[in-house]
Design an enzyme around this catalytic site. Structure first.
Site, mmCIF file in Angstrom:
data_model
loop_
_atom_site.group_PDB
_atom_site.id
_atom_site.type_symbol
_atom_site.label_atom_id
_atom_site.label_comp_id
_atom_site.label_asym_id
_atom_site.label_seq_id
_atom_site.Cartn_x
_atom_site.Cartn_y
_atom_site.Cartn_z
ATOM 1 N N ASN A 145 0.906 -1.157 0.000
ATOM 2 C CA ASN A 145 0.000 0.000 0.000
ATOM 3 C C ASN A 145 0.943 1.205 0.000
ATOM 4 O OD1 ASN A 145 -2.332 -1.537 0.099
ATOM 5 N ND2 ASN A 145 -2.315 -1.625 2.333
ATOM 6 N N GLU A 165 -7.950 -3.052 -3.023
ATOM 7 C CA GLU A 165 -8.145 -2.360 -1.744
ATOM 8 C C GLU A 165 -7.807 -0.872 -1.843
ATOM 9 O OE1 GLU A 165 -5.958 -4.849 1.061
ATOM 10 O OE2 GLU A 165 -7.716 -6.137 1.252
ATOM 11 N N ASP A 188 -7.058 -14.917 2.276
ATOM 12 C CA ASP A 188 -6.071 -13.958 2.773
ATOM 13 C C ASP A 188 -5.340 -14.504 3.995
ATOM 14 O OD1 ASP A 188 -4.612 -11.702 3.068
ATOM 15 O OD2 ASP A 188 -6.207 -10.451 3.871
ATOM 16 N N GLU A 207 3.473 -16.097 -2.398
ATOM 17 C CA GLU A 207 3.557 -15.129 -1.296
ATOM 18 C C GLU A 207 3.024 -15.779 -0.024
ATOM 19 O OE1 GLU A 207 2.167 -11.064 -2.041
ATOM 20 O OE2 GLU A 207 1.384 -10.958 0.003
ATOM 21 N N GLU A 256 -0.880 -12.027 11.053
ATOM 22 C CA GLU A 256 -2.050 -11.146 10.981
ATOM 23 C C GLU A 256 -3.319 -11.854 11.457
ATOM 24 O OE1 GLU A 256 -2.759 -9.563 7.053
ATOM 25 O OE2 GLU A 256 -4.720 -8.777 7.593
HETATM 26 C C1 GCV Z 1 -0.954 -4.650 2.719
HETATM 27 C C2 GCV Z 1 -4.934 -7.953 3.671
HETATM 28 C C3 GCV Z 1 -4.367 -7.180 4.809
HETATM 29 C C4 GCV Z 1 -3.883 -5.819 4.355
HETATM 30 C C5 GCV Z 1 -2.847 -6.035 3.249
HETATM 31 C C6 GCV Z 1 -3.497 -6.828 2.129
HETATM 32 C C7 GCV Z 1 -2.531 -7.142 0.997
HETATM 33 O O1 GCV Z 1 -6.101 -7.364 3.203
HETATM 34 O O2 GCV Z 1 -5.322 -7.055 5.823
HETATM 35 O O3 GCV Z 1 -3.317 -5.159 5.448
HETATM 36 O O4 GCV Z 1 -2.353 -4.820 2.765
HETATM 37 O O5 GCV Z 1 -3.976 -8.050 2.635
HETATM 38 O O6 GCV Z 1 -1.988 -8.232 1.013
HETATM 39 O O7 GCV Z 1 -2.330 -6.303 0.149
#
Ligand code: GCV
Length: 676
Positions: free
Chosen positions: A236, A317, A391, A413, A419
């Site tokens: 991001n 996102e 995810d 990945e 998380e």
């Molecule tokens: C970096 C999920 C996570 C986000 C992350 C996203 C991604 O949605 O909660 O924090 O963003 O994956 O892998 O891009």
């Protein structure tokens, strides 16, 4: 020995003496975990007798940043492990020399004429052989490149740290994957998205003038497990990272990493031509946009000649991307690839894209978005695919893109930062999850078409291969927040080097290098680690449940959650429980409840086993892990009680025998998130 200690105590010899005194005292005082698995404390007495006859001097000729690092590692490592200084020189003068280098750096290695063998090991492989050099017994660590020799050095030290025989060595290794990367989701303000171990290791506000010595320790730890790339900033992305001001800071980091073979990568924000270049568009087919990126790539390579490339999260996102301009993923990726190609850089395009369409199935979203482009990406593009389609859940099937894009270079990945797995509070050893994915059969070319064979290029002969792990490191003294989370960093490097490695072997190595070589304790700790992932699945999301955590934070249970703006951000979208569904069948209800109870029971047993290790593990790390396990038990109980209370509103059945009653009401669980 780490660079912090080097800095503090100056000379190498002084450093060794102090380190030994420190090591002797550390059993009583404790150990903060800073040294990770690169600890070279004196080995147990039986091993010393064996190894001292095999290792009596270090012979590394030549001078370069990597050779200097290699020599220091061998001297520090052997001296520390053997409990007395091992001299270093450029000639073999006695039995027990350890010679390391390349045919170019070492006349001794050149004289062995191992050209054919070394050629087969490629640019990063190494061999280690017990030989005779004139009249003397020696161990030779040889490679085509200095980096390969450094990897061989770490391998050799690992053999001693894990008490393996070193008297008749005949080792040849090369990595199965080319890109073995840690992806940092680090923001320029020092925060880390989904980071649970403190602040970012990159101190942007003082770079490039002040360089934290810790950066060298980070690079060294990565080299010790074969990691050769580091994505510095969050996917991001903030476009500022591409400004000359920030690139100068990146140069400082790249310079520290270079001797250890760790190349830097940057996340590129697709709208950078607008954000930084003042263009009106970031349309990938606009010639001005392409020219802007080309110029930017040229500038980056002037700053950092071995820059790895861009990682891009596009149209996902809220991130900008080619679709913002009615172009597709191939248009975007190939435009960036053309800018990097003259410099041999790569574009790593993330497959984490999901659009909401009528009749939407989130698990198929990335497939729908990207599979149609198979065969259209440029040769220096890799498509980076998460292990599962949702995810990074505690358990997911493998991502459907694996095996479905035979003409595209796919890169796996994984997520090291926990998380969805209790942040840095829960002990969860992840390699078993990764094994499950790697060993899954896609059947794309008949039986045996495993995800591993897709990723390592064997199945579809892709010429670029790679694996990325979303990093779990931060500024915490122990790097990863939980002492045991270090094991996931270690395991990622080992698996990216050799995706065949068994989780049990990785656990065994890591425990011996990090905690203790006491056989009983190793067995107990390995048992805990190997049971931990299934236990987490049990107390969080058994029987195929997933994505039922608290919205936003992703910590703690919230299967009732239904307030997010997108349906697929809400747990109710995933479990779809109603009077007819989940938990209604008696067998399923009992099974579900018993899995939750089993997860809780595992944590309780683990706490007892850990308590019994008092005195075997240093006090500081023992107490720290014990505290974390207490939190893990609290959380496991909370998960069980909150989730079962909620699903019970549908099943309307009592908890089966053996499952404890919740301590609170469902309303209480709903009212407040579990705190971390
Ligand atoms: C970096 C999920 C996570 C986000 C992350 C996203 C991604 O949605 O909660 O924090 O963003 O994956 O892998 O891009």
């Amino acid at each position: 020995m780490n660079s912090e200690q080097h800095r503090k105590y100056g000379s190498l010899v002084g450093c060794l003496v102090i380190a030994m005194l420190f090591a002797a005292a550390s059993e009583a005082q404790g150990d903060d975990g800073y040294r990770l698995w690169c600890r070279y404390d004196q080995l147990p007495a039986q091993a010393l007798t064996r190894y001292r006859t095999q290792v009596s001097e270090i012979v590394v000729s030549g001078k370069s940043a990597t050779l200097d690092v290699l020599r220091a590692e061998l001297v520090d490592g052997c001296s520390g492990l053997l409990g007395s200084p091992v001299p270093s020189g450029v000639e073999v003068s006695r039995d027990g020399a350890v010679v390391a280098g390349t045919p170019q750096s070492s006349p001794l290695i050149k004289s062995l004429h191992w050209e054919a063998q070394l050629a087969a090991l490629g640019p990063e492989g190494f061999c280690i052989h017990s030989v005779r050099l004139s009249t003397h017994r020696a161990i030779v660590i040889a490679a085509n490149s200095e980096l390969g020799a450094l990897y061989g050095t770490f391998h050799f030290l690992r053999l001693m740290q894990t008490l393996q025989p070193i008297d008749k060595l005949d080792v040849s290794q090369k990595p199965r994957l080319q890109l073995r990367m840690l992806d940092h989701w680090d923001n320029l303000d020092g925060s880390i998205e989904r980071g649970y171990a403190g602040r970012s290791l990159w101190n942007w506000s003082v770079l490039p003038d002040v360089i934290d010595p810790r950066l060298q320790d980070y690079a060294r730890a990565n080299a010790s497990i074969g990691i050769n790339g580091s994505l510095l900033n969050n996917v991001n992305a903030n476009a500022q990272i591409l400004t000359a001001e920030y690139l100068r800071k990146v140069v400082a980091i790249a310079d520290v990493f270079r001797p250890y073979g760790v190349r830097v990568f940057l996340s590129a924000r697709f709208s950078a031509p607008i954000d930084l270049g003042g263009l009106k568009t970031a349309d990938p087919l606009d010639p001005e946009v392409a020219a802007w990126w080309k110029k930017k790539a040229d500038e980056i390579y002037q700053f950092i000649p071995d820059f790895g490339g861009f990682v891009v999260k596009a149209n996902s996102e809220g991130q900008p991307g080619p679709r913002t301009y009615n172009r597709n993923h191939v248009d975007g990726a190939n435009m960036l690839a053309a800018a990097l190609a003259p410099h041999k850089g790569v574009v790593i395009w993330r497959a984490f894209v999901y659009d909401m369409k009528p009749g939407y199935d989130r698990a198929a979203a990335a497939y729908d978005n990207l599979q149609p482009f198979d065969g259209q990406f440029a040769p220096n593009v890799l498509l980076q695919v998460k292990n599962g389609p949702i995810d990074f859940q505690p358990r997911e099937p493998f991502h459907p893109l694996f095996g479905a894009m035979p003409k595209t270079q796919l890169m796996l990945e994984l997520q090291l930062t926990q998380e969805y797995l209790g942040f840095s509070n829960h002990l969860v050893f992840l390699p078993q999850m990764w094994r499950e994915v790697l060993d899954s059969d896609t059947y794309s070319k008949g039986s045996g078409s495993t995800v591993m064979k897709v990723v390592d290029g064997r199945l579809y002969h892709q010429s670029l291969t790679g694996m990325a792990g979303v990093a779990n490191t931060g500024s915490d003294r122990n790097w990863t927040g939980h002492q045991f989370a270090q094991a996931n960093w270690y395991a990622f490097g080992r698996i990216a080097w050799n995706p065949d490695l068994a989780s049990s072997q990785i656990a065994d190595e890591w425990i011996k290098m990090t905690f203790t070589q006491d056989p009983k304790a190793v067995e107990t700790i390995a048992g805990i680690m190997l049971g931990s992932r299934e236990a987490a699945v049990d107390y969080m999301t058994p029987l195929g449940l997933h994505h039922i955590m608290w919205g936003g934070t992703h910590y703690g249970p919230a299967p009732w959650w239904d307030t997010e703006p997108r349906a697929d951000w809400n747990p109710v979208y995933y479990h779809r429980a109603d009077e007819l569904g989940l938990g209604f069948d008696r067998t399923l209800w009992d099974e579900l409840a018993l899995h939750y109870q089993r997860g809780v029971d595992w944590v309780r047993t683990t706490r007892r086993e850990w308590d019994n290790l008092a005195g075997v593990i240093d006090n500081e790390r023992h107490a720290e892990v014990a505290k974390k396990l207490a939190i893990q038990e609290r959380d496991a109980v909370w998960w069980r009680d909150a989730v079962l209370s909620y699903f019970q509103t549908f099943s309307k059945r009592p908890l089966p025998s053996g499952v404890e009653q919740p301590a609170r009401t469902l309303e209480e669980y709903k009212a407040k998130s579990l705190s971390w």
